[in-house]
Structures are given as C-alpha cells and as structure tokens.
Scaffold this motif. Sequence first.
Motif, PDB file in Angstrom:
ATOM      1  N   ASP A  23       0.854  -1.205   0.000  1.00 24.47           N
ATOM      2  CA  ASP A  23       0.000   0.000   0.000  1.00 24.47           C
ATOM      3  C   ASP A  23       0.881   1.243   0.000  1.00 24.47           C
ATOM      4  OD1 ASP A  23      -2.195  -1.555   0.118  1.00 24.47           O
ATOM      5  OD2 ASP A  23      -2.672  -1.167   2.241  1.00 24.47           O
ATOM      6  N   HIS A  24       1.920   1.175   0.811  1.00 27.91           N
ATOM      7  CA  HIS A  24       2.824   2.333   0.906  1.00 27.91           C
ATOM      8  C   HIS A  24       3.422   2.660  -0.457  1.00 27.91           C
ATOM      9  CE1 HIS A  24       6.194   4.869   1.838  1.00 27.91           C
ATOM     10  NE2 HIS A  24       7.029   3.961   1.370  1.00 27.91           N
ATOM     11  N   GLU A  25       3.870   1.617  -1.158  1.00 31.20           N
ATOM     12  CA  GLU A  25       4.504   1.885  -2.455  1.00 31.20           C
ATOM     13  C   GLU A  25       3.531   2.509  -3.446  1.00 31.20           C
ATOM     14  OE1 GLU A  25       6.462  -1.803  -3.153  1.00 31.20           O
ATOM     15  OE2 GLU A  25       8.138  -1.165  -1.851  1.00 31.20           O
ATOM     16  N   ARG A  26       2.278   2.055  -3.373  1.00 26.96           N
ATOM     17  CA  ARG A  26       1.263   2.640  -4.269  1.00 26.96           C
ATOM     18  C   ARG A  26       1.024   4.109  -3.906  1.00 26.96           C
ATOM     19  NH1 ARG A  26      -1.414  -2.320  -4.157  1.00 26.96           N
ATOM     20  NH2 ARG A  26      -2.679  -1.655  -2.399  1.00 26.96           N
ATOM     21  N   SER A  48      15.868  15.105   2.095  1.00 27.35           N
ATOM     22  CA  SER A  48      15.934  16.144   3.140  1.00 27.35           C
ATOM     23  C   SER A  48      15.326  15.627   4.440  1.00 27.35           C
ATOM     24  CB  SER A  48      15.168  17.396   2.708  1.00 27.35           C
ATOM     25  OG  SER A  48      15.754  17.925   1.564  1.00 27.35           O
ATOM     26  N   VAL A  49      14.183  14.969   4.339  1.00 22.78           N
ATOM     27  CA  VAL A  49      13.527  14.454   5.555  1.00 22.78           C
ATOM     28  C   VAL A  49      14.428  13.411   6.228  1.00 22.78           C
ATOM     29  CG1 VAL A  49      11.507  13.229   6.466  1.00 22.78           C
ATOM     30  CG2 VAL A  49      11.212  14.946   4.683  1.00 22.78           C
ATOM     31  N   ARG A  50      15.126  12.651   5.427  1.00 16.64           N
ATOM     32  CA  ARG A  50      16.052  11.657   6.003  1.00 16.64           C
ATOM     33  C   ARG A  50      17.105  12.311   6.878  1.00 16.64           C
ATOM     34  NH1 ARG A  50      18.622   7.358   2.099  1.00 16.64           N
ATOM     35  NH2 ARG A  50      19.312   6.623   4.135  1.00 16.64           N
ATOM     36  N   ARG A  51      17.476  13.528   6.540  1.00 16.37           N
ATOM     37  CA  ARG A  51      18.530  14.214   7.303  1.00 16.37           C
ATOM     38  C   ARG A  51      17.987  15.007   8.484  1.00 16.37           C
ATOM     39  NH1 ARG A  51      20.372  15.022   1.954  1.00 16.37           N
ATOM     40  NH2 ARG A  51      19.352  17.041   1.890  1.00 16.37           N
ATOM     41  N   LEU A 391       5.662  10.127   1.740  1.00 13.77           N
ATOM     42  CA  LEU A 391       7.036  10.622   1.549  1.00 13.77           C
ATOM     43  C   LEU A 391       7.838  10.505   2.862  1.00 13.77           C
ATOM     44  CD1 LEU A 391       7.361  14.215   0.081  1.00 13.77           C
ATOM     45  CD2 LEU A 391       8.763  13.436   1.948  1.00 13.77           C
ATOM     46  N   VAL A 392       7.199  10.890   3.951  1.00 13.51           N
ATOM     47  CA  VAL A 392       7.868  10.832   5.256  1.00 13.51           C
ATOM     48  C   VAL A 392       8.088   9.364   5.658  1.00 13.51           C
ATOM     49  CG1 VAL A 392       7.466  11.269   7.712  1.00 13.51           C
ATOM     50  CG2 VAL A 392       7.144  13.100   6.054  1.00 13.51           C
ATOM     51  N   ALA A 393       7.095   8.520   5.366  1.00 17.19           N
ATOM     52  CA  ALA A 393       7.241   7.091   5.677  1.00 17.19           C
ATOM     53  C   ALA A 393       8.408   6.510   4.883  1.00 17.19           C
ATOM     54  CB  ALA A 393       5.946   6.351   5.357  1.00 17.19           C
ATOM     55  N   GLU A 394       8.529   6.939   3.632  1.00 12.63           N
ATOM     56  CA  GLU A 394       9.609   6.435   2.786  1.00 12.63           C
ATOM     57  C   GLU A 394      10.971   6.888   3.342  1.00 12.63           C
ATOM     58  OE1 GLU A 394       9.614   4.311   0.432  1.00 12.63           O
ATOM     59  OE2 GLU A 394      11.614   4.595  -0.438  1.00 12.63           O
ATOM     60  N   ALA A 395      11.036   8.124   3.808  1.00 15.53           N
ATOM     61  CA  ALA A 395      12.295   8.632   4.385  1.00 15.53           C
ATOM     62  C   ALA A 395      12.672   7.777   5.589  1.00 15.53           C
ATOM     63  CB  ALA A 395      12.141  10.096   4.786  1.00 15.53           C
ATOM     64  N   ARG A 396      11.676   7.462   6.404  1.00 16.43           N
ATOM     65  CA  ARG A 396      11.959   6.625   7.588  1.00 16.43           C
ATOM     66  C   ARG A 396      12.439   5.246   7.162  1.00 16.43           C
ATOM     67  NH1 ARG A 396       7.308   9.209  10.456  1.00 16.43           N
ATOM     68  NH2 ARG A 396       5.964   7.701   9.411  1.00 16.43           N
ATOM     69  N   LEU A 397      11.734   4.701   6.179  1.00 16.24           N
ATOM     70  CA  LEU A 397      12.080   3.356   5.703  1.00 16.24           C
ATOM     71  C   LEU A 397      13.533   3.315   5.218  1.00 16.24           C
ATOM     72  CD1 LEU A 397      10.205   0.916   5.515  1.00 16.24           C
ATOM     73  CD2 LEU A 397       9.967   1.376   3.082  1.00 16.24           C
ATOM     74  N   ASN A 399      15.858   5.128   6.158  1.00  8.43           N
ATOM     75  CA  ASN A 399      16.760   5.285   7.305  1.00  8.43           C
ATOM     76  C   ASN A 399      16.751   4.044   8.193  1.00  8.43           C
ATOM     77  OD1 ASN A 399      17.671   7.776   6.609  1.00  8.43           O
ATOM     78  ND2 ASN A 399      16.484   8.915   8.101  1.00  8.43           N
ATOM     79  N   GLY A 400      16.083   3.007   7.737  1.00  6.93           N
ATOM     80  CA  GLY A 400      16.031   1.763   8.517  1.00  6.93           C
ATOM     81  C   GLY A 400      15.054   1.853   9.673  1.00  6.93           C
ATOM     82  N   ALA A 401      14.156   2.838   9.632  1.00  7.74           N
ATOM     83  CA  ALA A 401      13.174   2.985  10.712  1.00  7.74           C
ATOM     84  C   ALA A 401      11.821   2.432  10.258  1.00  7.74           C
ATOM     85  CB  ALA A 401      13.090   4.454  11.112  1.00  7.74           C
ATOM     86  N   ALA A 402      10.756   2.837  10.940  1.00  6.90           N
ATOM     87  CA  ALA A 402       9.451   2.218  10.676  1.00  6.90           C
ATOM     88  C   ALA A 402       8.587   3.054   9.740  1.00  6.90           C
ATOM     89  CB  ALA A 402       8.714   2.028  11.996  1.00  6.90           C
ATOM     90  N   LEU A 403       7.808   2.358   8.931  1.00  6.81           N
ATOM     91  CA  LEU A 403       6.840   3.044   8.069  1.00  6.81           C
ATOM     92  C   LEU A 403       5.881   3.841   8.936  1.00  6.81           C
ATOM     93  CD1 LEU A 403       5.372   0.552   5.420  1.00  6.81           C
ATOM     94  CD2 LEU A 403       6.617   2.677   4.990  1.00  6.81           C
TER      95      LEU A 403
END
Length: 523
Positions: A23-26, A48-51, A391-397, A399-403
């Motif tokens: 779902d996230h990828e869609r 940017s969000v990753r940083r 977008l924020v979920a993807e940045a977390r992902l 970074n090895g964090a949670a969706l």
Amino acid sequence: MKTGNSTTIATPQPVPIKANLADHERDLAALAERLDRRGQIIERVIESVRRFEVAVPSWAFGSGGTRFGRFPMAGEPRNLIEKMEDAAVVHRLTGGTPRVSLHIPWDEPDDPAALRQLAAEMGLGFDAVNSNTFQDQPGQRLSYKLGSFSHTDAAVRRQAIDHHLHVIEVGKALGAEAITVWLADGSNYPGQMSLRRSFDRVRDCLSEVYAALPAGWRLFTEHKPYEPAFYASVVQDWGSSLLLAQSLGDRAQCLVDLGHHLPNTNIELIVARLLGVGKLGGFHFNDSKYGDDDLTAGSIKPYALFLVFHELVQAERERLPGFKPAYMIDQSHNIKDPLEDMLQTVDQLQLAYAKAHLVDNDVLEVYQNSGDVVMAERILKDAFETDVRPLVAEARLRNGAALDPVAAFRASGYRARKVAERAAKAGHAPHVLNMTATPIPRSLALTLYGELDISVIDTKPLGRQPIITKIVSPNSMLSLIGVTLNGISNLNKTDSFFFFVQPMDKNKTVEKINNAYFMPGFR
Ligand code: AOS
Ligand code: ZN
Ligand code: ZN
C-alpha cells in the motif's frame, strides 16, 4: 442489521493500524506523480527528511503531570539508563532522534563518561544540557524561592552560577555542545523586585557562565512570558532573550519554545526576526492551546507549525550565516504513553518539515513582488495541504526505521515487556521468550524494533507437524477461540497447559477456563 421490528447495531470495533509495504509503495507512487505534475521532485524532499534530526528530552519519558496531580503509567523508566533505552526506541522507529537533551540534576549521570559510552552503543549522543535553578534541590544551601540569577543576594547568585558551571562540566563529559538556560526568575506582585535591576543581575551572571563555555559551545537563552512568575518574568519574551544573547556574544543565541508565548502571538515572525540577526539558536517543540501546555507538536495548530518550518527551511536553503538550529522537543506527556507521544511528535515534525520543502520559494517571491496576495498564500496552502505521509514514511524506511512508528511500537510489545520488567524488583525481571516459526508481522516487528537477542533454531524438532498459517478476519476470532477451547477441554487435565499471553492489564487477574490460563488483558 434488521431483524423483524428490532434493529441490532453491531458494536463498533477499532480499526487495527497496520503499515503495509505494498500500500505504501502505491501511495508513494501516486504522490510522486502528483508532485511531478507540480514540477517538484519527490526524491529531493525524501532525502531532506532523512537528514532531519530532533533531540528528545530526558525529562519526558515518564508521565508528566500538572500541579493537580500526576497519573503514573506502568512501565515508565525508573532511571536514566531506562530513559536512554526508551530514547533508543524512538530513534530506531523514527530514524530522526539520535540525541538526548539531558536535564541536570533530574537526570544527572553518576558517571557521565560511562553514560556517553553506553549511549554510543545505543546509537545515541547528547544535545544541549539543561540547568535547573527553578526549584530547590535536597540539601541545597540557599533557596531560589525569590530568584536565582536575579536574586538580590550575591551568595544565591554565586550558587546558581556554580550550578551552571557544573552543568557545563557534565555536558562536556557527555559530548554535548550547548547549554540551555531557562530561568523561572520573576515576581508575583508589583513591587516585589526591581524590573530593571533584576535583568541586569541576570545578564551579569550569564556573562560569567558564557565566559566558561568550552570551545565550540553555544549558550541558549529561553524566554517564557509567565509561570511560575505570574506578574513579571525576567526573561519574558524574545526581546529580552535577544538583548541577553546580543550582550553576551556570538555564541549566545535564543531558544524558542513554541509554548512560551501569549495567545495569538505570531511565532513564525519571531523566528524570522531572530534568523535575520543570526540569533536563532534552537527550539523546544510542543504545542499549546492556552499557555505552556506542552502538548504533542502539531496537535493543536499544525498550520502554525508548518509556517515556523517554512521560515526554517528558507533559511536552510539560503544557507543563512550562523544558521545551525538545535531542534529539541520539550513536552509533558500527561495522559498518553510518553513513548507513543514522542513518536507522534517526531512524525508531526517530519511532516511539517517535508511540507515546508514543498514550497517553491522562487515562485513565492514572484507573487510577493507582484503583490498577488491570493497566489502567494496559495503557494503555502498547496504545500501545507499536500498529504506527505507516504514521503515521510519512505524517508523513515530508507533510514532503517518504521513506516508507521506508532503501529510498529504497538506491534513490538515493547511497553508490555517494560511493564513486567520495570515493575519487577531489581534482579527479578522475567525473561520473555518469543518464538515464531513464520515471519509474521508481529515477530518481524519484535525482531526489528524490540531490544531482543535473536536465536535461530535451524534443526526442525523430531516429528514436527506441518504449520498451517491462515489469515483470520477479526469477526472469526471468536469461533477460532471456541475451537481452541474445545481442544483444550480434551487435554489431559494434569500435564498439558495452554497459555494465552497478552499485554498486561493490571486490573485483571489470571483466569482459568478448562485447562487454559488466560493472562490478564486477553479479552
Ligand atoms: C519551562 O517551562 C521550560 O520549557 C524549560 O525548557 C524547562 O527547563 C524544561 O521544560 C524542563 O523542565
Ligand atoms: Zn522549554
Ligand atoms: Zn516550558
């Protein structure tokens, strides 16, 4: 459902929160496409969000309270090490909180160097250290009842300065690079203190602290309009804070706590002013409705939060000289689980930061210059109203964090384990064994986000029966339990047991039905 003349309304069931990768990828692809149509590149914003990083406060991992009381929560950390453990969980799930802002003396480490080492092993470091002259500590020689740096008695001021020098020493050993000074100094009644001289005394004391700053360190002055002083606080607003920072020197800057303004104050304007003179040092993020409510950032005024970030992101993009804000959270988690509150907060900050990156500042300037008020406002609204969650979920992902940090936290069972562990007397903490034969989401979450040791048993047990994995809808759960109970009733009553283990609800006791023991909270 209609039956004859009566209408039965199904009891509403909470919708389980789950994060599904497909779902996230869609959702992400749809957002990317939408942004692309607006001429924006999603990749840039994701990176940017990753940083983006924000520090968590050591004082907010336990339940907070008000002057009317506190409702402690089971499983709260009992000491600094346990707070660090919790901080590591927030970082692991959000990928955005690699530092802790420590409060001295509430969270003073016995051995700062050892704590620094332990923190590093947990993937953590330290942000600004916080002093405390807003209350008297046990055994303290002189009282701060009538002020600390502003006190008329030089001996009290000396004691307060020495405390700050000590906080700097602790911070040095921890690898921190800044000290935040929030003073409760002020008066409750007109005439109680000299409005002018009290400020002079604060400035003089701060100069001595400033002179002791180690190389590379900054000093942040934090303003607050009232509380605990209800008539006149010495450092009551950004004007006083700026005066102090300017008179101290380059390494003194102002800290803006979002809750430290009178209602309707335009905080983004304050941020812009401080940025303009290179004096914006840091933030204490939170939200408020009335006063210093210390609520979850973005929970009450998300647009205001976005507008603050709009100023910050502009400064970041323009590489404004001296722009190096220390982002920190300062909240009091009175009724939510502090960890979940922190996860929500970081998510809100990541969202506001991402949205601010969607503002096309060049186009905004064109509208500003041509006096097109509607379009200028629309640029901001377009960014603010974009759903940037994928977008924020993807940045977390990445970074090895949670969706979805809260969902992952709940699935991990972390709090339930801490409830058992932290309620136990030292040395009697139960060991919890989680076993799984299949990579079901809960086990995966435990493995990824729990603080677990992992053992892999790769030899199948003798006579192992095939394992059947089925997806069961919540509606069929009851019949499944019925089938299980039937099976249980056929068990040999003396040497076979079933245990259903669920998160602890301390108000319930273990129940026995047939030969099955239902741990508290099962139903
Ligand atoms: C107090 O209202 C301030 O927000 C300070 O930042 C304070 O030091 C912090 O909240 C810890 O109590
Ligand atoms: Zn604060
Ligand atoms: Zn505050």
